[in-house]
Design an enzyme around this catalytic site. Structure first.
Site, PDB file in Angstrom:
ATOM      1  N   TRP A 116      43.216  46.617  41.516  1.00 45.93           N
ATOM      2  CA  TRP A 116      43.694  44.931  41.560  1.00 45.93           C
ATOM      3  C   TRP A 116      44.857  44.631  42.313  1.00 45.93           C
ATOM      4  CZ3 TRP A 116      39.560  42.441  40.643  1.00 45.93           C
ATOM      5  CH2 TRP A 116      38.463  42.924  39.956  1.00 45.93           C
ATOM      6  N   ASP A 185      50.436  40.384  37.342  1.00 46.63           N
ATOM      7  CA  ASP A 185      49.297  40.339  36.931  1.00 46.63           C
ATOM      8  C   ASP A 185      49.125  40.699  35.699  1.00 46.63           C
ATOM      9  OD1 ASP A 185      46.511  40.266  36.580  1.00 46.63           O
ATOM     10  OD2 ASP A 185      46.004  41.425  38.348  1.00 46.63           O
ATOM     11  N   LYS A 209      39.681  39.246  28.695  1.00 49.98           N
ATOM     12  CA  LYS A 209      39.971  40.707  28.300  1.00 49.98           C
ATOM     13  C   LYS A 209      40.414  40.502  26.840  1.00 49.98           C
ATOM     14  CE  LYS A 209      39.914  41.888  32.725  1.00 49.98           C
ATOM     15  NZ  LYS A 209      38.807  42.315  33.194  1.00 49.98           N
TER      16      LYS A 209
HETATM   17  N1  PLP Z   1      43.383  41.521  37.868  1.00 57.41           N
HETATM   18  C1  PLP Z   1      42.918  42.687  36.831  1.00 57.41           C
HETATM   19  C2  PLP Z   1      43.904  43.559  36.282  1.00 57.41           C
HETATM   20  C3  PLP Z   1      41.691  42.643  36.311  1.00 57.41           C
HETATM   21  O1  PLP Z   1      41.445  43.460  35.646  1.00 57.41           O
HETATM   22  C4  PLP Z   1      40.749  41.627  37.172  1.00 57.41           C
HETATM   23  C5  PLP Z   1      39.336  41.700  36.599  1.00 57.41           C
HETATM   24  O2  PLP Z   1      38.935  42.610  35.804  1.00 57.41           O
HETATM   25  C6  PLP Z   1      41.188  40.772  37.956  1.00 57.41           C
HETATM   26  C7  PLP Z   1      42.558  40.558  38.403  1.00 57.41           C
HETATM   27  C8  PLP Z   1      40.342  39.587  38.520  1.00 57.41           C
HETATM   28  O3  PLP Z   1      39.754  38.615  37.685  1.00 57.41           O
HETATM   29  P1  PLP Z   1      38.751  37.650  38.005  1.00 57.41           P
HETATM   30  O4  PLP Z   1      37.490  38.706  38.090  1.00 57.41           O
HETATM   31  O5  PLP Z   1      38.856  36.689  36.925  1.00 57.41           O
HETATM   32  O6  PLP Z   1      38.864  37.073  39.351  1.00 57.41           O
END
Ligand code: PLP
Length: 374
Positions: A116, A185, A209
């Site tokens: 991520w 994040d 989550k």
């Molecule tokens: N950041 C993290 C730590 C994630 O686990 C995720 C998705 O699982 C995201 C960003 C991306 O999120 P989204 O699917 O809502 O764009």
């Protein structure tokens, strides 16, 4: 009809507290005697405004750590709280679009410790210079020691992903940035433990989550960082606009905000983020202890110092490395016990996963081990 019992270890969208689902079900057709559903309610109505205000104030309050000794406080007054669309991925773009122009060099420091943060860094490269502050990692199983980081004092911000959902790598410390704005994040460990918001310029987290369902992303930003947005920023991602309009520049994800309000209330009634932390430590310890005690039968590739309390990736090795047949047998057996999405093998233990759920997994792991160990 009797409901099928499933233990949901899915990585997200993930398990919601049963009481939240029941309340949403009860209120679905007629919310709070309004005669209509939140699903069909105007986002400009006073009824929705009450939901929005309640959700926001619960969130501000829930950063509180409930122990007397703690330094953690509410979200300070000089931070804006926004509920935006576009998910965590939308924020990979919104962060540089809003913050990379904070300093004239238009550069940002990124810690890349998993999928991520790697995606976020790649997206930021569209809008400025990106410096990966540490030597490139061969595998995402550790956090490079901070003595190997080269932070750029001219960077507009330092970015990291507090919990790498796919790789199960979690920071148990807040990176030191020598005064440069810190961005995190927290999509997969938000409100799983108390956090001192005042150390951050910006925190974002998708709700799906730990705090609700898909559709809404929480953004907490320090006020003085607003107003440096690049011209090319889409208006719906412009923090200044959304903060000034109280997340109502356009139609917000009303139902997802409502569900988040219910989950925040549930967290509050269950002792707040400090109590979540205690439970999350216990839940994850059950699985890690099992792995550690298995004499190499189960292996977690992540460095012990940064093993995630939220996502536990592991392999069943048996007698040879990467025994796929054995892992398939493990997953099939888990499915037969109603365990869903131990995926990969990875168990996600977000706030709504109970101690009993974790216990059921640890017990199954023990039995599986005993069956296969000679
Ligand atoms: N950041 C993290 C730590 C994630 O686990 C995720 C998705 O699982 C995201 C960003 C991306 O999120 P989204 O699917 O809502 O764009």
């Amino acid at each position: 009809m009797e409901q099928k019992q499933t233990i949901n270890f899915g990585a997200g969208p993930a398990k919601l507290p049963q009481s939240v689902l029941l309340q949403a079900q009860k209120e679905l057709l007629n919310f709070s005697s309004t005669g209509i559903s939140v699903l069909e309610m105007s986002h400009r109505s006073s009824d929705f405004n009450k939901i929005l205000d309640k959700t926001k104030s619960l969130l501000r309050e829930l950063r509180v750590c409930l122990t007397h000794f703690s330094l953690y406080r509410n979200i300070p007054d000089n931070y804006k709280v926004m509920f935006l669309q576009g998910g965590g991925s939308g924020q990979f773009s919104a962060v540089p679009l809003n913050l990379i122009g904070l300093k004239k060099d238009r550069c940002a420091d990124y810690l890349v410790t998993g999928t991520w943060s790697a995606k976020a860094a790649k997206e930021a490269e569209k809008y400025g210079k990106v410096n990966i502050v540490h030597p490139k990692l061969d595998s995402y199983t550790k956090i490079p020691d901070s003595s190997s980081w080269t932070l750029n004092p001219s960077a507009s911000y330092v970015y990291y992903c507090c919990n790498e959902t796919v790789h199960g790598v979690e920071y148990n410390f807040t990176p030191e940035t020598n005064g440069v704005v810190l961005v995190s994040d927290m999509s997969s460990n938000f409100l799983s433990r108390p956090v001192d918001v005042s150390k951050f310029g910006l925190i974002f987290a998708g709700a799906q989550k730990n705090v609700g369902c898909a559709g809404v992303t929480v953004v907490i930003v320090r006020e003085d960082l607003l107003g440096h947005t690049l011209n090319e920023c889409p208006i719906v991602l412009d923090y200044k606009v959304q903060a000034e309009m109280d997340s109502l520049y356009n139609t917000p994800p009303c139902f997802s905000i409502y569900i988040m309000g219910l989950v925040l209330e549930w967290i509050k009634n269950n002792g707040g983020s400090a109590a979540m932390e205690t439970l999350n430590k216990q839940k994850s310890a059950m699985i890690y202890d099992m792995i550690n005690a298995s004499n190499g039968f189960y292996v977690c590739p992540v460095d012990v110092s940064c093993r995630s309390r939220m996502n536990v990736p592991f392999r069943a090795m048996g007698k040879k490395e990467g025994d796929e047949a054995l892992e398939k047998e493990f997953l099939d057996g888990a499915a037969k016990r109603g365990m869903k999405s131990v995926g990969g093998i990875r168990a996600s233990l977000y706030n709504a996963v109970t101690l009993e759920d974790s216990e059921a997994l640890a017990t199954y792991m023990k039995e599986f081990l005993e069956q296969h160990q000679k």
